[in-house]
Design a protein around this motif. Structure first.
Motif, PDB file in Angstrom:
ATOM      1  N   LEU A 280       0.975  -1.254   0.162  1.00  0.00           N
ATOM      2  CA  LEU A 280       0.124  -0.013  -0.049  1.00  0.00           C
ATOM      3  C   LEU A 280       0.845   1.304   0.182  1.00  0.00           C
ATOM      4  N   TYR A 281       2.027   1.192   0.791  1.00  0.00           N
ATOM      5  CA  TYR A 281       2.835   2.480   0.834  1.00  0.00           C
ATOM      6  C   TYR A 281       3.433   2.746  -0.720  1.00  0.00           C
ATOM      7  N   GLU A 282       3.720   1.589  -1.249  1.00  0.00           N
ATOM      8  CA  GLU A 282       4.497   2.128  -2.273  1.00  0.00           C
ATOM      9  C   GLU A 282       3.471   2.347  -3.480  1.00  0.00           C
ATOM     10  N   LEU A 283       2.330   1.829  -3.385  1.00  0.00           N
ATOM     11  CA  LEU A 283       1.216   2.142  -4.392  1.00  0.00           C
ATOM     12  C   LEU A 283       0.963   3.639  -4.475  1.00  0.00           C
ATOM     13  N   ALA A 284       0.590   4.004  -3.015  1.00  0.00           N
ATOM     14  CA  ALA A 284       0.440   5.462  -2.946  1.00  0.00           C
ATOM     15  C   ALA A 284       1.366   6.463  -3.315  1.00  0.00           C
ATOM     16  N   ILE A 285       2.558   6.304  -2.963  1.00  0.00           N
ATOM     17  CA  ILE A 285       3.764   7.053  -3.357  1.00  0.00           C
ATOM     18  C   ILE A 285       3.858   7.223  -4.583  1.00  0.00           C
ATOM     19  N   SER A 286       3.645   5.941  -5.431  1.00  0.00           N
ATOM     20  CA  SER A 286       3.829   5.870  -7.024  1.00  0.00           C
ATOM     21  C   SER A 286       2.834   6.652  -7.651  1.00  0.00           C
ATOM     22  N   THR A 287       1.707   6.585  -7.118  1.00  0.00           N
ATOM     23  CA  THR A 287       0.484   7.385  -7.632  1.00  0.00           C
ATOM     24  C   THR A 287       0.570   8.816  -7.519  1.00  0.00           C
ATOM     25  N   ILE A 288       0.934   9.182  -6.561  1.00  0.00           N
ATOM     26  CA  ILE A 288       1.289  10.541  -6.185  1.00  0.00           C
ATOM     27  C   ILE A 288       2.271  11.199  -7.168  1.00  0.00           C
ATOM     28  N   LEU A 289       3.375  10.166  -7.429  1.00  0.00           N
ATOM     29  CA  LEU A 289       4.389  10.625  -8.241  1.00  0.00           C
ATOM     30  C   LEU A 289       3.974  10.472  -9.782  1.00  0.00           C
ATOM     31  N   SER A 290       2.865   9.975 -10.059  1.00  0.00           N
ATOM     32  CA  SER A 290       2.230   9.916 -11.434  1.00  0.00           C
ATOM     33  C   SER A 290       1.569  10.896 -11.994  1.00  0.00           C
ATOM     34  N   ALA A 291       1.389  11.942 -11.101  1.00  0.00           N
ATOM     35  CA  ALA A 291       0.703  13.199 -11.801  1.00  0.00           C
ATOM     36  C   ALA A 291       1.212  13.553 -12.938  1.00  0.00           C
ATOM     37  N   GLN A 292       0.823  13.904 -14.120  1.00  0.00           N
ATOM     38  CA  GLN A 292       1.204  14.308 -15.288  1.00  0.00           C
ATOM     39  C   GLN A 292       2.526  13.826 -15.653  1.00  0.00           C
ATOM     40  N   CYS A 293       2.691  12.703 -15.635  1.00  0.00           N
ATOM     41  CA  CYS A 293       4.002  11.826 -15.816  1.00  0.00           C
ATOM     42  C   CYS A 293       3.628  10.388 -16.264  1.00  0.00           C
ATOM     43  N   THR A 294       4.477   9.863 -17.006  1.00  0.00           N
ATOM     44  CA  THR A 294       4.171   8.498 -17.489  1.00  0.00           C
ATOM     45  C   THR A 294       4.540   7.441 -16.385  1.00  0.00           C
ATOM     46  N   ASP A 295       3.916   6.481 -16.335  1.00  0.00           N
ATOM     47  CA  ASP A 295       4.039   5.465 -15.178  1.00  0.00           C
ATOM     48  C   ASP A 295       5.403   4.942 -15.371  1.00  0.00           C
ATOM     49  N   GLU A 296       5.875   4.834 -16.708  1.00  0.00           N
ATOM     50  CA  GLU A 296       7.162   4.281 -17.111  1.00  0.00           C
ATOM     51  C   GLU A 296       8.079   5.012 -16.413  1.00  0.00           C
ATOM     52  N   MET A 297       8.019   6.242 -16.349  1.00  0.00           N
ATOM     53  CA  MET A 297       9.122   7.203 -15.551  1.00  0.00           C
ATOM     54  C   MET A 297       8.794   6.965 -14.128  1.00  0.00           C
ATOM     55  N   VAL A 298       7.792   6.805 -13.588  1.00  0.00           N
ATOM     56  CA  VAL A 298       7.548   6.855 -12.023  1.00  0.00           C
ATOM     57  C   VAL A 298       8.561   5.366 -11.913  1.00  0.00           C
ATOM     58  N   ASN A 299       8.175   4.379 -12.489  1.00  0.00           N
ATOM     59  CA  ASN A 299       8.726   2.812 -12.243  1.00  0.00           C
ATOM     60  C   ASN A 299      10.185   2.984 -12.346  1.00  0.00           C
ATOM     61  N   ARG A 300      10.943   4.035 -13.058  1.00  0.00           N
ATOM     62  CA  ARG A 300      12.230   4.300 -13.156  1.00  0.00           C
ATOM     63  C   ARG A 300      12.836   4.626 -12.080  1.00  0.00           C
ATOM     64  N   VAL A 301      12.255   5.721 -11.286  1.00  0.00           N
ATOM     65  CA  VAL A 301      12.674   6.415 -10.120  1.00  0.00           C
ATOM     66  C   VAL A 301      12.306   5.624  -8.808  1.00  0.00           C
ATOM     67  N   THR A 302      11.411   4.834  -8.789  1.00  0.00           N
ATOM     68  CA  THR A 302      10.671   4.123  -7.394  1.00  0.00           C
ATOM     69  C   THR A 302      11.783   3.210  -6.744  1.00  0.00           C
ATOM     70  N   PRO A 303      12.364   2.337  -7.786  1.00  0.00           N
ATOM     71  CA  PRO A 303      13.480   1.484  -7.018  1.00  0.00           C
ATOM     72  C   PRO A 303      14.271   2.018  -5.904  1.00  0.00           C
ATOM     73  N   LEU A 304      14.969   3.085  -6.591  1.00  0.00           N
ATOM     74  CA  LEU A 304      15.760   3.694  -5.547  1.00  0.00           C
ATOM     75  C   LEU A 304      15.099   4.528  -4.252  1.00  0.00           C
ATOM     76  N   LEU A 305      13.978   5.046  -4.675  1.00  0.00           N
ATOM     77  CA  LEU A 305      13.377   5.845  -3.695  1.00  0.00           C
ATOM     78  C   LEU A 305      12.882   4.787  -2.396  1.00  0.00           C
ATOM     79  N   PHE A 306      12.288   3.619  -3.031  1.00  0.00           N
ATOM     80  CA  PHE A 306      11.723   2.542  -2.071  1.00  0.00           C
ATOM     81  C   PHE A 306      12.769   1.897  -1.232  1.00  0.00           C
ATOM     82  N   GLU A 307      14.027   1.789  -1.865  1.00  0.00           N
ATOM     83  CA  GLU A 307      15.274   1.137  -1.419  1.00  0.00           C
ATOM     84  C   GLU A 307      15.714   1.953  -0.120  1.00  0.00           C
TER      85      GLU A 307
END
Length: 209
Positions: A30-57
């Motif tokens: 749930l944590y990761e979905l919520a953060i990813s979704t906030i980051l996805s505003a006006q941005c492709t989910d592909e780009m979000v998926n590129r930055v979240t591995p480091l963010l969640f690490e």
DNA sequence: CTCCCGATAT
DNA sequence: ATATCAGGAG
């Protein structure tokens, strides 16, 4: 053309073409979905998926994110755009979730939309994935497709959602947003829609002009 | 209503 | 060059 008929043709098409459409934001909880979704505003989910591995690490949960340095968060999420607002939203959100909700998000619409960075659309995504869909996710794709098919004439996401809710049975609410989003990305695109290959063109008010 | 904002396709 | 991308806050 009758809306209910267009909708039924749309269901038939979506189930055939996108039978198992799901959320494309990569998340483990749930944590990761919520953060990813906030980051996805006006941005492709592909780009979000590129930055979240480091963010969640670096910040594996709300407690870690609450203790983060906002400057480091900004640098990690920068490629998603609106990084000042997004960094402020997610770090403040984390602090509130820790102090007020014991470290996990409340799965209640009225509470979710009060939190920073979480509006109706983000809350709908969270609820449809980790609880029960309370409504229908209306994002830029759902808005565009719904207008083109003549399922709504509104621009306001709340009004669009009301129109869709009246046309779509509740047991489809959770899945149909993902199906429409796939359709919007692959066929009913904003820039160069592939109407000639679209199985919905005979039922589409946008195609007829 | 405006502002936030980088990456990509056209 | 510009439109668009899983929007939300002030």
């Amino acid at each position: 053309m009758e809306k209910t008929w267009v909708v039924n043709k749309f269901f038939e098409f979506l189930d055939g073409r996108f039978p198992d459409a799901k959320c494309e934001l990569i998340h483990k909880n749930l944590y990761e979905l919520a953060i990813s979704t906030i980051l996805s505003a006006q941005c492709t989910d592909e780009m979000v998926n590129r930055v979240t591995p480091l963010l969640f690490e670096k910040y594996p949960d709300f407690r870690a994110l609450a203790l983060s340095d906002i400057g480091e968060v900004k640098e990690i999420i920068r490629p998603t755009g609106f990084y000042n607002n997004k960094a402020k939203s997610i770090t403040t959100l984390a602090k509130i979730v820790v102090t007020k909700y014991g470290g996990e998000l409340p799965l209640v619409m009225e509470l979710l939309v009060k939190l920073p960075g979480i509006g109706r659309k983000t809350a709908n995504i969270i609820l449809s994935e980790y609880a029960t869909a309370e409504g229908i996710v209306v994002d830029t794709h759902v808005k565009r497709v719904s207008k083109r098919l003549g399922l709504t004439t509104h621009d306001d996401p709340i009004k669009i959602e009301k129109d869709l809710i009246s046309l779509i049975p509740e047991n489809r609410w959770g899945k149909i947003s993902h199906q429409i989003i796939h359709f919007g990305r692959q066929i009913c695109k904003a820039r160069k829609p592939e109407c000639s290959n679209c199985q919905m063109k005979d039922f589409c008010s946008y195609y007829k002009q």
